[in-house]
Design a protein around this motif. Structure first.
Motif, PDB file in Angstrom:
ATOM      1  N   GLY A 184       0.807  -1.209   0.000  1.00  0.00           N
ATOM      2  CA  GLY A 184       0.000   0.000   0.000  1.00  0.00           C
ATOM      3  C   GLY A 184       0.840   1.259   0.000  1.00  0.00           C
ATOM      4  N   TRP A 185       2.175   1.097  -0.062  1.00  0.00           N
ATOM      5  CA  TRP A 185       3.083   2.235  -0.115  1.00  0.00           C
ATOM      6  C   TRP A 185       3.511   2.481  -1.555  1.00  0.00           C
ATOM      7  CZ3 TRP A 185       6.443  -0.287   4.225  1.00  0.00           C
ATOM      8  CH2 TRP A 185       5.732  -0.238   5.434  1.00  0.00           C
ATOM      9  N   MET A 186       4.081   3.653  -1.777  1.00  0.00           N
ATOM     10  CA  MET A 186       4.567   3.992  -3.105  1.00  0.00           C
ATOM     11  C   MET A 186       5.788   3.136  -3.457  1.00  0.00           C
ATOM     12  SD  MET A 186       3.917   5.891  -5.702  1.00  0.00           S
ATOM     13  CE  MET A 186       2.689   6.907  -4.881  1.00  0.00           C
ATOM     14  N   THR A 187       5.826   2.608  -4.669  1.00  0.00           N
ATOM     15  CA  THR A 187       6.958   1.821  -5.162  1.00  0.00           C
ATOM     16  C   THR A 187       7.451   2.430  -6.467  1.00  0.00           C
ATOM     17  OG1 THR A 187       5.554   0.326  -6.464  1.00  0.00           O
ATOM     18  CG2 THR A 187       5.959  -0.281  -4.152  1.00  0.00           C
ATOM     19  N   SER A 188       8.564   1.903  -6.973  1.00  0.00           N
ATOM     20  CA  SER A 188       9.094   2.391  -8.246  1.00  0.00           C
ATOM     21  C   SER A 188       8.071   2.220  -9.363  1.00  0.00           C
ATOM     22  CB  SER A 188      10.386   1.644  -8.602  1.00  0.00           C
ATOM     23  OG  SER A 188      11.392   1.903  -7.656  1.00  0.00           O
ATOM     24  N   ALA A 189       7.354   1.088  -9.348  1.00  0.00           N
ATOM     25  CA  ALA A 189       6.385   0.809 -10.414  1.00  0.00           C
ATOM     26  C   ALA A 189       5.209   1.775 -10.360  1.00  0.00           C
ATOM     27  CB  ALA A 189       5.893  -0.640 -10.300  1.00  0.00           C
ATOM     28  N   THR A 190       4.663   2.016  -9.158  1.00  0.00           N
ATOM     29  CA  THR A 190       3.516   2.923  -9.055  1.00  0.00           C
ATOM     30  C   THR A 190       3.929   4.364  -9.337  1.00  0.00           C
ATOM     31  OG1 THR A 190       3.884   2.995  -6.657  1.00  0.00           O
ATOM     32  CG2 THR A 190       2.199   1.490  -7.463  1.00  0.00           C
ATOM     33  N   PHE A 191       5.147   4.732  -8.923  1.00  0.00           N
ATOM     34  CA  PHE A 191       5.630   6.085  -9.188  1.00  0.00           C
ATOM     35  C   PHE A 191       5.806   6.302 -10.686  1.00  0.00           C
ATOM     36  CE2 PHE A 191       8.869   9.524  -9.149  1.00  0.00           C
ATOM     37  CZ  PHE A 191       8.142  10.448  -8.414  1.00  0.00           C
ATOM     38  N   TYR A 192       6.314   5.289 -11.388  1.00  0.00           N
ATOM     39  CA  TYR A 192       6.451   5.380 -12.845  1.00  0.00           C
ATOM     40  C   TYR A 192       5.076   5.530 -13.499  1.00  0.00           C
ATOM     41  CZ  TYR A 192       7.478   4.162 -17.675  1.00  0.00           C
ATOM     42  OH  TYR A 192       7.566   4.185 -19.051  1.00  0.00           O
TER      43      TYR A 192
ATOM     44  N   LYS B 251       5.247  24.679 -20.827  1.00  0.00           N
ATOM     45  CA  LYS B 251       6.507  24.655 -21.568  1.00  0.00           C
ATOM     46  C   LYS B 251       7.489  23.677 -20.936  1.00  0.00           C
ATOM     47  CE  LYS B 251      10.191  27.677 -23.307  1.00  0.00           C
ATOM     48  NZ  LYS B 251      10.730  29.059 -23.331  1.00  0.00           N
ATOM     49  N   LEU B 252       8.107  22.869 -21.765  1.00  0.00           N
ATOM     50  CA  LEU B 252       9.127  21.916 -21.333  1.00  0.00           C
ATOM     51  C   LEU B 252      10.510  22.460 -21.667  1.00  0.00           C
ATOM     52  CD1 LEU B 252       7.378  18.667 -22.569  1.00  0.00           C
ATOM     53  CD2 LEU B 252       7.569  19.426 -20.204  1.00  0.00           C
ATOM     54  N   PRO B 253      11.534  22.087 -20.887  1.00  0.00           N
ATOM     55  CA  PRO B 253      11.505  21.180 -19.745  1.00  0.00           C
ATOM     56  C   PRO B 253      10.941  21.853 -18.495  1.00  0.00           C
ATOM     57  CG  PRO B 253      13.717  22.011 -20.033  1.00  0.00           C
ATOM     58  CD  PRO B 253      12.919  22.533 -21.199  1.00  0.00           C
ATOM     59  N   ILE B 254      10.554  20.994 -17.544  1.00  0.00           N
ATOM     60  CA  ILE B 254      10.079  21.469 -16.248  1.00  0.00           C
ATOM     61  C   ILE B 254      10.998  20.921 -15.162  1.00  0.00           C
ATOM     62  CG2 ILE B 254       7.673  21.605 -16.993  1.00  0.00           C
ATOM     63  CD1 ILE B 254       7.240  18.950 -15.431  1.00  0.00           C
ATOM     64  N   LEU B 255      10.912  21.514 -13.974  1.00  0.00           N
ATOM     65  CA  LEU B 255      11.707  21.066 -12.830  1.00  0.00           C
ATOM     66  C   LEU B 255      10.773  20.408 -11.822  1.00  0.00           C
ATOM     67  CD1 LEU B 255      14.376  21.043 -11.168  1.00  0.00           C
ATOM     68  CD2 LEU B 255      13.690  23.293 -10.282  1.00  0.00           C
ATOM     69  N   LEU B 256      11.092  19.175 -11.433  1.00  0.00           N
ATOM     70  CA  LEU B 256      10.295  18.445 -10.440  1.00  0.00           C
ATOM     71  C   LEU B 256      11.185  18.123  -9.246  1.00  0.00           C
ATOM     72  CD1 LEU B 256       7.781  16.989  -9.441  1.00  0.00           C
ATOM     73  CD2 LEU B 256       8.399  15.020 -10.861  1.00  0.00           C
ATOM     74  N   LEU B 257      10.925  18.767  -8.116  1.00  0.00           N
ATOM     75  CA  LEU B 257      11.699  18.572  -6.892  1.00  0.00           C
ATOM     76  C   LEU B 257      11.088  17.438  -6.083  1.00  0.00           C
ATOM     77  CD1 LEU B 257      12.103  22.329  -5.916  1.00  0.00           C
ATOM     78  CD2 LEU B 257      13.798  20.865  -7.034  1.00  0.00           C
ATOM     79  N   LEU B 258      11.944  16.513  -5.629  1.00  0.00           N
ATOM     80  CA  LEU B 258      11.472  15.324  -4.927  1.00  0.00           C
ATOM     81  C   LEU B 258      12.270  15.081  -3.660  1.00  0.00           C
ATOM     82  CD1 LEU B 258      11.264  12.904  -7.990  1.00  0.00           C
ATOM     83  CD2 LEU B 258       9.336  14.061  -6.901  1.00  0.00           C
ATOM     84  N   ASP B 259      11.631  14.437  -2.715  1.00  0.00           N
ATOM     85  CA  ASP B 259      12.292  13.963  -1.515  1.00  0.00           C
ATOM     86  C   ASP B 259      13.122  12.745  -1.897  1.00  0.00           C
ATOM     87  OD1 ASP B 259      13.032  12.788   0.858  1.00  0.00           O
ATOM     88  OD2 ASP B 259      11.085  12.956   1.803  1.00  0.00           O
ATOM     89  N   GLY B 260      14.418  12.771  -1.607  1.00  0.00           N
ATOM     90  CA  GLY B 260      15.304  11.676  -2.011  1.00  0.00           C
ATOM     91  C   GLY B 260      14.968  10.342  -1.403  1.00  0.00           C
ATOM     92  N   HIS B 261      14.260  10.333  -0.255  1.00  0.00           N
ATOM     93  CA  HIS B 261      13.937   9.068   0.415  1.00  0.00           C
ATOM     94  C   HIS B 261      12.722   8.383  -0.213  1.00  0.00           C
ATOM     95  CE1 HIS B 261      16.843   9.781   3.557  1.00  0.00           C
ATOM     96  NE2 HIS B 261      16.350  10.983   3.753  1.00  0.00           N
ATOM     97  N   LYS B 262      11.946   9.121  -1.035  1.00  0.00           N
ATOM     98  CA  LYS B 262      10.693   8.562  -1.518  1.00  0.00           C
ATOM     99  C   LYS B 262      10.532   8.636  -3.026  1.00  0.00           C
ATOM    100  CE  LYS B 262       8.429  10.212   2.707  1.00  0.00           C
ATOM    101  NZ  LYS B 262       7.396  11.103   3.235  1.00  0.00           N
TER     102      LYS B 262
END
Length: 364
Positions: free
Chosen positions: A199-207, A224-235
């Motif tokens: 029930g947690w986020m995985t690589s497959a669900t994130f993709y 307009k592309l490209p865009i910047l997507l900031l993410l938490d490195g742990h998740k």
């Protein structure tokens, strides 16, 4: 010398590029992640190989590193939470490195366009959150409240917001192999349905979220592309498939400073707080109307109300502004809060040292 490699020269070069660039973006890779990625590739193309279950072992990894001297393998330093505390210098350095990275990629203009700056993160919502203090007789001890759902059940929600105040459709993740029809039909048409064993986020669900929900939303709105997507490195769960997709489509992934998401992540600073406040209110209202528990089957319609009430453009923009992400300004960060936490950590370290000295003195 020796037999041909299992992967072609081009395939190994792509792996090398992925490992190096992922580390530069703030997401250093574990060797097992590399082996898992190779396994997925070999299973997909069905290429003969000497590996057990198509997964390479330590010998392959050693030879791969020998063939690619640009990559090194080092042990991670284990540090305490106190030593991992965030400093003003560390935060300012993160701002500088992000700016330098975008300049190197000839994309520095992104920082001037709020519609091209995004923050994505996941949060958990309890089906039975604490709704606050209750009223009753002064000397009556037994204050009870009937649970609105399984007391420890928590449902994962992935959200993405832009500095312009826009919100991409979220994804809700359930612990199912196959999503029941009752849950599927309760979803808004543009929301994502994720599933994983835990029930947690995985690589497959994130993709799936990036490929099927977030990217189509970006294209539909003609951002307009490209865009910047900031993410938490742990998740972030950045696999090779996602890395290739984002590189091809113009989604620039970048890691937030570790242990600083409470300072630099708009999702944590403002938006999630607002969502959870409204979620508690929705749950409270639900309890007044019915004795039926909140379950996975009834979660989506109720959460949709909390999401629509809690996610407002002004709240999103406030989060990006307070974090210094947009306008891009390291001076906008509340460093007094950082210093307070640093001083608290120093005091904890000092107290621990004194206690240790006292214990050693008594033992002598």
């Amino acid at each position: 010398m020796g037999p041909d490699t299992v992967l072609t020269v081009a395939e190994e070069a792509q792996l090398e590029k992925w490992i190096i660039e992922k580390a530069l973006l703030g997401f250093p890779m574990h060797p097992d992640e590399l082996k898992d990625s190779v396994q997925r590739v070999l299973k997909t193309i069905n290429r003969p190989n000497p590996f057990v279950d198509d997964r390479p072992g330590r010998k392959w990894l050693k030879l791969f590193l020998n063939r690619h001297p640009k990559i090194t393998q080092r042990s991670a330093e284990i540090i305490s939470k106190a030593r991992a505390s965030v400093s003003e210098a560390g935060i300012r350095n993160w701002f500088q490195e992000l700016n330098e990275y975008l300049q190197h990629e000839n994309c520095a203009e992104i920082l001037n366009d709020p519609s091209r700056i995004f923050n994505g993160d996941e949060t958990g919502l309890q089906t039975c959150p604490k709704t606050g203090k209750l009223l009753g007789p002064k000397n009556y001890r037994n204050f009870y409240e009937i649970a609105s759902g399984p007391e420890k059940e928590c449902i994962t929600v992935l959200c993405t917001f832009s500095a312009a105040g826009d919100s991409a459709p979220p994804m809700v993740v359930f612990p199912y192999k196959r999503i029941p029809r009752d849950i599927a039909v309760s979803f808004p048409d543009d929301w994502g349905i994720g599933r994983s064993d835990s029930g947690w986020m995985t690589s497959a669900t994130f993709y799936e979220y990036i490929a099927n929900i977030f990217l189509p939303w970006i294209l539909k709105r003609h951002i307009k592309l490209p865009i910047l997507l900031l993410l938490d490195g742990h998740k972030s769960h950045i696999g090779m498939d996602l890395y290739n997709l984002c590189t091809q489509k113009g989604i620039m992934l970048y890691c937030l400073l570790p242990n600083a998401t409470h300072i630099l992540q708009p999702c944590d600073v403002s938006v999630f707080k607002s969502i959870k406040v409204h979620w508690k209110e929705i749950v409270r209202q639900h309890k007044q109307k019915t004795t039926k528990s909140i379950t996975k089957n009834t979660f989506i319609p109720l959460f949709k109300k909390a999401y629509e009430q809690g996610v407002q453009p002004s709240i999103i923009k406030h989060g990006f502004r307070k974090c210094g992400i947009f306008p891009f300004d390291a001076d906008a960060v509340d460093y007094l809060d950082v210093f307070r936490k640093e001083e608290k950590n120093k005091k904890i370290i000092l107290i621990n040292k004194i206690l240790l000295m006292l214990v050693n003195t008594r033992l002598r």
